[in-house]
Design a protein around this motif. Structure first.
Motif, PDB file in Angstrom:
ATOM      1  N   SER A   1      30.092  33.000  11.124  1.00  0.00           N
ATOM      2  CA  SER A   1      28.709  32.674  10.792  1.00  0.00           C
ATOM      3  C   SER A   1      28.403  33.204   9.395  1.00  0.00           C
ATOM      4  CB  SER A   1      27.750  33.345  11.772  1.00  0.00           C
ATOM      5  OG  SER A   1      28.022  32.895  13.059  1.00  0.00           O
TER       6      SER A   1
ATOM      7  N   TRP B   1      27.993  36.700   4.150  1.00  0.00           N
ATOM      8  CA  TRP B   1      28.726  36.712   5.426  1.00  0.00           C
ATOM      9  C   TRP B   1      29.091  38.144   5.776  1.00  0.00           C
ATOM     10  CZ3 TRP B   1      30.545  35.339   0.697  1.00  0.00           C
ATOM     11  CH2 TRP B   1      31.662  36.033   0.210  1.00  0.00           C
TER      12      TRP B   1
ATOM     13  N   SER C   1      25.270  32.823   5.908  1.00  0.00           N
ATOM     14  CA  SER C   1      23.989  32.296   5.426  1.00  0.00           C
ATOM     15  C   SER C   1      24.196  31.820   4.006  1.00  0.00           C
ATOM     16  CB  SER C   1      22.917  33.393   5.427  1.00  0.00           C
ATOM     17  OG  SER C   1      22.748  33.914   6.722  1.00  0.00           O
TER      18      SER C   1
ATOM     19  N   SER D   1      21.264  29.147   7.933  1.00  0.00           N
ATOM     20  CA  SER D   1      22.447  29.598   8.677  1.00  0.00           C
ATOM     21  C   SER D   1      23.491  28.487   8.697  1.00  0.00           C
ATOM     22  CB  SER D   1      22.063  29.935  10.115  1.00  0.00           C
ATOM     23  OG  SER D   1      21.187  31.029  10.103  1.00  0.00           O
TER      24      SER D   1
ATOM     25  N   ASP E   1      25.714  21.764   9.305  1.00  0.00           N
ATOM     26  CA  ASP E   1      25.677  23.216   9.061  1.00  0.00           C
ATOM     27  C   ASP E   1      27.072  23.830   8.909  1.00  0.00           C
ATOM     28  OD1 ASP E   1      22.942  22.975   9.347  1.00  0.00           O
ATOM     29  OD2 ASP E   1      23.028  23.351  11.513  1.00  0.00           O
TER      30      ASP E   1
END
Lengths: 393, 231
Positions: free
Chosen positions: A100, A164, A102, A111, A192
């Motif tokens: 994950s 990250w 940003s 995100s 995304d």
């Protein structure tokens, strides 16, 4: 045999009435085959694209990986087992590391997921080899899909800041350069997501030799491993949501099928009702000449059946070249179609199997026969003398 | 029923339901008709002639009494048996000709023979013979909408006669025809009656027809009021 001959004679001599019915029925037949073919073609394309660009022959997932749980993403990576490493080296599989992150496009935070993949891989149909073109090692090269580009406003050659965490939980940041915006039909590799070189992502996460999932070559359905860290997910599992989505879409196709058949049958039913009303004197004459009520019923029903058969022939004559042409050239879809839950299909190639032809013909033929028969039940109540007077009792 | 007797009508009653009431169209009709007769049921509209003709032709059932036609009791006939009787033994001629519009003259005349499952050769011979009787051999390929009223009725006569039935029932056959055509049709039917010994029964109130009849059965309000055999 006699009734068949008579029915055929009645049909062929009836002129405009017959031709109108044949046109309506054959049009419905061609339209049903086309609609069903479009659905079948679309579903096949979506499945193929999903397999081609995302899931390959199946995937090994790190045991904690759950694509629907964002909290699992940062934890779900492990060292690749030896035999899978061998398969990767042999070109039978490719590793993907996911984390994950940003990004900050247009001064907003968004995100995303970073997906690390080997730019030299040939397992999935993604143009990640372009990532090798970036020579500046201080820049993180990335590829995004057109949906992602639309939602972030990013374009090729744009640079966007990203943040990250490495596997120890420490935040890190850097700039990502969008090398290319790809037009992919597959939503699950687009939304995304930023695809970056695997080695780069491993360095960024300080997770050497690690991966989140391993994608197998399309032609390999499973590789036996003895490692509880990695779980094999086959097509049945990986396509489950897609198949469920497809099944939901099938309801629309079934609805269209019923609607088109219904319209065609209504035309036949109306014609039959009208024919019995208009031809009641003829019915009386036929009975006076020696036909039984059942002979007349069979005659009228056969007329409907023959109309159905002639419609299939007519539909085949003009429909087959048309449908074949569409299957070869495809149908270009308007932009508005892009806002669906499915993958973007810019050109849809209808797919018609023999089963579709036979099933559609059979259903339509049986329905036409039933609908041709239904109005004739009034004849059983009809007295020949009343029919001759033009009465319907 | 004697050898020459082809139709025996005994105490025939026919009622029609009119809401909760019944209308009696035929009252206790008793009549016998012999083979080869050229007779007519005559009377004004509503006298019961067509009703009687329909029951004789097994197109309708009696409410009471019975009709025996060639040893077949009409009231006992099943639908299929009635159809068989009509197909084999009775020819019909209607006021409005009732030709099948999508068929040619040939096909219209051929139709009863198709139901009788005659061979193609037999059918062709019989149809051409029947069309010769009525003088329409040159119209075999015409459609009913290409024929005059007189020609249409002659086709109807040919269709009724083509299978050589024992009985021909004609319901107001000249009502839509002018005097010349009526005369022509009646001459043809009379000729066939004499040559083939076919029994002809007319329902008519047309004087032109009545002049040709050798027997006149007068009906009034469903009752036989007179039965005159001409010498």
């Amino acid at each position: 045999m006699l009734l068949l001959k008579l029915a055929f004679r009645n049909i062929t001599h009836a002129g405009v009435r017959t031709w109108l019915n044949i046109i309506v029925l054959s049009f419905a037949f061609v339209l049903i085959v086309l609609t069903e073919g479009l659905y079948d073609g679309m579903l096949q394309q979506v499945r193929d694209a999903e397999i081609d660009s995302n899931i390959g022959g199946g995937q090994f997932w790190q045991k904690d990986y759950d694509p629907y749980n964002p909290f699992s993403i940062e934890l779900s990576h492990s060292e690749i087992p030896a035999n899978l490493k061998m398969e990767i080296e042999k070109g039978n599989a490719t590793a993907v590391l996911i984390t994950s992150a940003s990004i900050f496009p247009r001064n907003h935070i968004q995100s995303v997921q970073f997906k690390g993949i080997d730019p030299d891989q040939k397992i999935v149909n993604l143009p990640v080899y372009i990532l090798k073109n970036e020579t500046d090692s201080s820049i993180i090269p990335g590829i995004i899909g057109s949906r992602m580009a639309k939602s972030t406003g990013l374009q090729a050659d744009d640079i966007v800041s990203a943040r990250w965490r490495n596997i120890n939980g420490t935040f890190d940041a850097g700039d990502i350069k969008i090398i290319k915006v790809i037009n992919t039909e597959v939503k699950s590799i687009d939304n995304d997501q930023i695809w970056i070189p695997l080695k780069k992502l491993r360095d960024m996460m300080q997770a050497p030799q690690q991966a989140t999932l391993i994608i197998l070559n399309k032609n390999i359905s499973e590789i036996p491993i003895n490692n509880s860290e990695w779980i094999f997910k086959d097509h049945k599992y990986l396509l489950k949501y897609l198949n469920e989505n497809i099944d939901r879409k099938r309801i629309y196709s079934t609805f269209m099928f019923v609607l088109l058949i219904g319209m065609a049958l209504l035309a036949v039913f109306d014609t039959q009702v009208l024919a019995i009303f208009k031809r009641r004197k003829e019915i009386g004459t036929l009975m006076a000449l020696g036909m039984t009520k059942w002979d007349v019923i069979v005659l009228y029903t056969l007329e409907g059946c023959i109309m159905g058969i002639l419609s299939f022939i007519a539909g085949f004559l003009y429909g087959f070249p048309l449908l074949t042409y569409l299957a070869k050239k495809g149908i270009v879809l308007p932009q508005i179609i892009e806002n669906t839950q499915f993958s973007i299909l810019r050109i849809l190639y209808p797919k018609y199997g023999l089963k579709l032809y036979v099933l559609t013909s059979l259903i339509l033929f049986i329905s036409v026969t039933i609908v041709s028969f239904l109005p004739t039940h009034r004849i059983t109540k009809l007295k020949p003398s009343d029919a001759l007077k033009g009465k319907l009792t | 029923m004697g050898d020459s007797q082809i139709i025996q009508i005994s105490n025939l009653v026919k009622d029609y339901a009119m809401g909760k009431q019944f209308f009696r169209a035929l009252h206790d009709v008793n009549l016998s008709i012999n083979t080869g007769e050229f007779c007519g049921l005559v009377g004004p509209s509503g006298s019961g002639k067509t009703t009687l003709l329909n029951i004789i032709g097994a197109l309708d059932n009696p409410t009471g009494g019975d009709i025996i036609i060639m040893n077949n009791s009409i009231k006992d006939l099943k639908n299929k048996q009635a159809a068989k009787l009509r197909n084999e033994s009775i020819g019909f001629i209607f006021q409005t000709y009732n030709l099948l519009p999508v068929y040619t003259v040939f096909e219209n005349v051929e139709f009863p023979l198709l139901l009788l499952k005659k061979s193609k050769k037999e059918r062709e011979e019989a149809v051409m013979r029947a069309l010769e009787w009525v003088g329409l051999s040159d119209k075999v390929n015409s459609r009913p909408n290409q024929l005059s009223g007189g020609e249409s009725q002659r086709v109807a006569v040919a269709r009724a006669m083509v299978k050589l039935p024992r009985i021909v029932l004609a319901d107001e056959p000249t009502a839509n025809l002018d005097a010349a055509n009526s005369h022509n049709i009646l001459q043809t039917m009379l000729k066939l009656n004499l040559e083939l010994k076919t029994t002809f029964i007319f329902a008519t109130h047309d004087e032109k027809v009545i002049r040709y009849l050798r027997r006149k059965v007068a009906l009034s309000d469903g009752n036989v009021i007179n039965d005159i055999i001409m010498n």
